[in-house]
Design a protein around this motif. Structure first.
Motif, PDB file in Angstrom:
ATOM      1  N   LEU A   1     -41.600  50.215 -18.433  1.00 59.83           N
ATOM      2  CA  LEU A   1     -40.887  48.996 -18.051  1.00 59.83           C
ATOM      3  C   LEU A   1     -40.999  47.933 -19.145  1.00 59.83           C
ATOM      4  O   LEU A   1     -40.010  47.261 -19.473  1.00 59.83           O
ATOM      5  CB  LEU A   1     -41.429  48.450 -16.726  1.00 59.83           C
ATOM      6  N   LEU A   2     -42.184  47.791 -19.726  1.00 61.88           N
ATOM      7  CA  LEU A   2     -42.348  46.831 -20.823  1.00 61.88           C
ATOM      8  C   LEU A   2     -41.475  47.218 -22.020  1.00 61.88           C
ATOM      9  O   LEU A   2     -40.849  46.358 -22.649  1.00 61.88           O
ATOM     10  CB  LEU A   2     -43.817  46.740 -21.234  1.00 61.88           C
ATOM     11  N   CYS A   3     -41.420  48.511 -22.320  1.00 61.29           N
ATOM     12  CA  CYS A   3     -40.562  48.971 -23.422  1.00 61.29           C
ATOM     13  C   CYS A   3     -39.086  48.774 -23.097  1.00 61.29           C
ATOM     14  O   CYS A   3     -38.291  48.407 -23.964  1.00 61.29           O
ATOM     15  CB  CYS A   3     -40.830  50.444 -23.724  1.00 61.29           C
ATOM     16  N   LEU A   4     -38.711  49.030 -21.844  1.00 62.37           N
ATOM     17  CA  LEU A   4     -37.323  48.832 -21.430  1.00 62.37           C
ATOM     18  C   LEU A   4     -36.900  47.379 -21.588  1.00 62.37           C
ATOM     19  O   LEU A   4     -35.820  47.088 -22.113  1.00 62.37           O
ATOM     20  CB  LEU A   4     -37.143  49.280 -19.975  1.00 62.37           C
ATOM     21  N   ILE A   5     -37.761  46.475 -21.172  1.00 69.64           N
ATOM     22  CA  ILE A   5     -37.460  45.046 -21.321  1.00 69.64           C
ATOM     23  C   ILE A   5     -37.303  44.692 -22.800  1.00 69.64           C
ATOM     24  O   ILE A   5     -36.368  43.986 -23.184  1.00 69.64           O
ATOM     25  CB  ILE A   5     -38.553  44.182 -20.651  1.00 69.64           C
ATOM     26  N   GLY A   6     -38.211  45.200 -23.633  1.00 72.80           N
ATOM     27  CA  GLY A   6     -38.105  44.944 -25.072  1.00 72.80           C
ATOM     28  C   GLY A   6     -36.819  45.495 -25.654  1.00 72.80           C
ATOM     29  O   GLY A   6     -36.157  44.842 -26.472  1.00 72.80           O
ATOM     30  N   GLN A   7     -36.419  46.700 -25.247  1.00 69.37           N
ATOM     31  CA  GLN A   7     -35.189  47.298 -25.770  1.00 69.37           C
ATOM     32  C   GLN A   7     -33.962  46.516 -25.327  1.00 69.37           C
ATOM     33  O   GLN A   7     -33.022  46.313 -26.107  1.00 69.37           O
ATOM     34  CB  GLN A   7     -35.070  48.754 -25.314  1.00 69.37           C
ATOM     35  N   ILE A   8     -33.955  46.053 -24.089  1.00 66.74           N
ATOM     36  CA  ILE A   8     -32.836  45.227 -23.614  1.00 66.74           C
ATOM     37  C   ILE A   8     -32.764  43.933 -24.409  1.00 66.74           C
ATOM     38  O   ILE A   8     -31.677  43.483 -24.793  1.00 66.74           O
ATOM     39  CB  ILE A   8     -32.968  44.958 -22.098  1.00 66.74           C
ATOM     40  N   LEU A   9     -33.921  43.327 -24.683  1.00 62.50           N
ATOM     41  CA  LEU A   9     -33.931  42.095 -25.486  1.00 62.50           C
ATOM     42  C   LEU A   9     -33.397  42.348 -26.899  1.00 62.50           C
ATOM     43  O   LEU A   9     -32.672  41.526 -27.448  1.00 62.50           O
ATOM     44  CB  LEU A   9     -35.344  41.512 -25.545  1.00 62.50           C
ATOM     45  N   ILE A  10     -33.735  43.501 -27.480  1.00 62.72           N
ATOM     46  CA  ILE A  10     -33.239  43.829 -28.814  1.00 62.72           C
ATOM     47  C   ILE A  10     -31.732  44.044 -28.791  1.00 62.72           C
ATOM     48  O   ILE A  10     -30.994  43.546 -29.658  1.00 62.72           O
ATOM     49  CB  ILE A  10     -33.953  45.083 -29.369  1.00 62.72           C
ATOM     50  N   ASP A  11     -31.243  44.771 -27.781  1.00 66.45           N
ATOM     51  CA  ASP A  11     -29.828  45.137 -27.727  1.00 66.45           C
ATOM     52  C   ASP A  11     -28.914  44.006 -27.270  1.00 66.45           C
ATOM     53  O   ASP A  11     -27.781  43.902 -27.740  1.00 66.45           O
ATOM     54  CB  ASP A  11     -29.624  46.337 -26.800  1.00 66.45           C
ATOM     55  N   LYS A  12     -29.367  43.176 -26.365  1.00 59.28           N
ATOM     56  CA  LYS A  12     -28.474  42.222 -25.708  1.00 59.28           C
ATOM     57  C   LYS A  12     -28.675  40.765 -26.105  1.00 59.28           C
ATOM     58  O   LYS A  12     -27.948  39.902 -25.632  1.00 59.28           O
ATOM     59  CB  LYS A  12     -28.625  42.331 -24.184  1.00 59.28           C
ATOM     60  N   THR A  13     -29.665  40.468 -26.923  1.00 56.44           N
ATOM     61  CA  THR A  13     -29.899  39.085 -27.337  1.00 56.44           C
ATOM     62  C   THR A  13     -29.937  39.009 -28.859  1.00 56.44           C
ATOM     63  O   THR A  13     -30.125  40.018 -29.527  1.00 56.44           O
ATOM     64  CB  THR A  13     -31.244  38.545 -26.782  1.00 56.44           C
ATOM     65  N   PRO A  14     -29.772  37.823 -29.401  1.00 57.47           N
ATOM     66  CA  PRO A  14     -29.865  37.677 -30.858  1.00 57.47           C
ATOM     67  C   PRO A  14     -31.310  37.573 -31.364  1.00 57.47           C
ATOM     68  O   PRO A  14     -31.531  37.307 -32.538  1.00 57.47           O
ATOM     69  CB  PRO A  14     -29.101  36.376 -31.120  1.00 57.47           C
ATOM     70  N   LEU A  15     -32.289  37.784 -30.493  1.00 58.40           N
ATOM     71  CA  LEU A  15     -33.691  37.674 -30.902  1.00 58.40           C
ATOM     72  C   LEU A  15     -34.044  38.773 -31.896  1.00 58.40           C
ATOM     73  O   LEU A  15     -33.645  39.924 -31.738  1.00 58.40           O
ATOM     74  CB  LEU A  15     -34.616  37.788 -29.687  1.00 58.40           C
ATOM     75  N   THR A  16     -34.815  38.416 -32.897  1.00 59.73           N
ATOM     76  CA  THR A  16     -35.298  39.405 -33.863  1.00 59.73           C
ATOM     77  C   THR A  16     -36.492  40.139 -33.251  1.00 59.73           C
ATOM     78  O   THR A  16     -37.153  39.620 -32.344  1.00 59.73           O
ATOM     79  CB  THR A  16     -35.736  38.731 -35.171  1.00 59.73           C
ATOM     80  N   PRO A  17     -36.795  41.339 -33.748  1.00 56.07           N
ATOM     81  CA  PRO A  17     -37.967  42.045 -33.230  1.00 56.07           C
ATOM     82  C   PRO A  17     -39.264  41.234 -33.357  1.00 56.07           C
ATOM     83  O   PRO A  17     -40.116  41.298 -32.475  1.00 56.07           O
ATOM     84  CB  PRO A  17     -38.016  43.313 -34.080  1.00 56.07           C
ATOM     85  N   ALA A  18     -39.392  40.465 -34.434  1.00 60.23           N
ATOM     86  CA  ALA A  18     -40.597  39.655 -34.601  1.00 60.23           C
ATOM     87  C   ALA A  18     -40.718  38.609 -33.490  1.00 60.23           C
ATOM     88  O   ALA A  18     -41.816  38.388 -32.948  1.00 60.23           O
ATOM     89  CB  ALA A  18     -40.590  38.976 -35.965  1.00 60.23           C
ATOM     90  N   LYS A  19     -39.609  37.989 -33.129  1.00 60.27           N
ATOM     91  CA  LYS A  19     -39.646  36.992 -32.053  1.00 60.27           C
ATOM     92  C   LYS A  19     -39.960  37.644 -30.714  1.00 60.27           C
ATOM     93  O   LYS A  19     -40.649  37.065 -29.877  1.00 60.27           O
ATOM     94  CB  LYS A  19     -38.318  36.244 -31.985  1.00 60.27           C
ATOM     95  N   ILE A  20     -39.462  38.842 -30.509  1.00 61.39           N
ATOM     96  CA  ILE A  20     -39.752  39.564 -29.269  1.00 61.39           C
ATOM     97  C   ILE A  20     -41.232  39.933 -29.206  1.00 61.39           C
ATOM     98  O   ILE A  20     -41.871  39.793 -28.156  1.00 61.39           O
ATOM     99  CB  ILE A  20     -38.856  40.803 -29.142  1.00 61.39           C
ATOM    100  N   LEU A  21     -41.809  40.363 -30.321  1.00 62.62           N
ATOM    101  CA  LEU A  21     -43.229  40.695 -30.350  1.00 62.62           C
ATOM    102  C   LEU A  21     -44.088  39.477 -30.038  1.00 62.62           C
ATOM    103  O   LEU A  21     -45.052  39.552 -29.270  1.00 62.62           O
ATOM    104  CB  LEU A  21     -43.613  41.278 -31.710  1.00 62.62           C
ATOM    105  N   VAL A  22     -43.734  38.347 -30.632  1.00 63.33           N
ATOM    106  CA  VAL A  22     -44.481  37.112 -30.365  1.00 63.33           C
ATOM    107  C   VAL A  22     -44.322  36.716 -28.901  1.00 63.33           C
ATOM    108  O   VAL A  22     -45.287  36.300 -28.248  1.00 63.33           O
ATOM    109  CB  VAL A  22     -44.008  35.980 -31.309  1.00 63.33           C
ATOM    110  N   THR A  23     -43.129  36.885 -28.363  1.00 64.39           N
ATOM    111  CA  THR A  23     -42.889  36.577 -26.954  1.00 64.39           C
ATOM    112  C   THR A  23     -43.752  37.448 -26.049  1.00 64.39           C
ATOM    113  O   THR A  23     -44.307  36.966 -25.055  1.00 64.39           O
ATOM    114  CB  THR A  23     -41.401  36.772 -26.609  1.00 64.39           C
ATOM    115  N   TYR A  24     -43.898  38.719 -26.398  1.00 62.41           N
ATOM    116  CA  TYR A  24     -44.743  39.613 -25.608  1.00 62.41           C
ATOM    117  C   TYR A  24     -46.204  39.170 -25.642  1.00 62.41           C
ATOM    118  O   TYR A  24     -46.870  39.155 -24.613  1.00 62.41           O
ATOM    119  CB  TYR A  24     -44.608  41.051 -26.115  1.00 62.41           C
ATOM    120  N   VAL A  25     -46.708  38.821 -26.819  1.00 66.99           N
ATOM    121  CA  VAL A  25     -48.111  38.397 -26.917  1.00 66.99           C
ATOM    122  C   VAL A  25     -48.321  37.098 -26.138  1.00 66.99           C
ATOM    123  O   VAL A  25     -49.280  36.976 -25.368  1.00 66.99           O
ATOM    124  CB  VAL A  25     -48.545  38.224 -28.393  1.00 66.99           C
ATOM    125  N   VAL A  26     -47.421  36.143 -26.300  1.00 63.89           N
ATOM    126  CA  VAL A  26     -47.546  34.873 -25.588  1.00 63.89           C
ATOM    127  C   VAL A  26     -47.429  35.088 -24.078  1.00 63.89           C
ATOM    128  O   VAL A  26     -48.152  34.471 -23.293  1.00 63.89           O
ATOM    129  CB  VAL A  26     -46.498  33.853 -26.102  1.00 63.89           C
TER     130      VAL A  26
END
Length: 122
Positions: free
Chosen positions: A16-41
């Motif tokens: 589920l965590l990976c699915l959320i990350g993949q959706i964020l990568i595919d459907k938003t303009p967020l970069t992978p680095a921003k998504i990683l920081v979002t996950y840690v925060v």
């Protein structure tokens, strides 16, 4: 049989965590680095609020291995150090709790750099 269900819960939680990350990568303009920081925060915030411990109780390694688990570990370390050392623990607790993982990442990164030779992409 309990071990089987533990694996299923870890798979579902981590998946589920990976699915959320993949959706964020595919459907938003967020970069992978921003998504990683979002996950840690997110892990830090959910850990500080006391919510992530229930996710860890359900998902086990599926909740502690991803980046949200690293954030949870930081929050848990800070809370423990503040209880033991006061306000100084807020500065040292997170790094102390994550020291093993940080050391392993540096060591294995160095080891891989020694073994493999980088090549140009062209």
């Amino acid at each position: 049989m309990e071990l089987f269900w533990e694996y299923v819960r870890a798979f579902l939680c981590g998946g589920l965590l990976c699915l959320i990350g993949q959706i964020l990568i595919d459907k938003t303009p967020l970069t992978p680095a921003k998504i990683l920081v979002t996950y840690v925060v997110s892990g830090v915030v959910l850990g500080a609020l006391g919510i992530y411990k229930y996710i860890v109780a359900f998902g086990g390694a599926g909740a502690t291995v991803p980046l949200t688990g690293f954030g949870y570990l930081l929050a848990k370390g800070v809370a423990k150090a503040v209880d033991e050392m006061g306000i100084l623990g807020a500065l040292t607790g997170g790094v102390t709790a994550a020291a093993g993982g940080i050391t392993a990442a540096i060591f294995f990164g160095y080891l891989v750099a020694l073994i493999f030779k980088p090549k140009s992409k062209s």
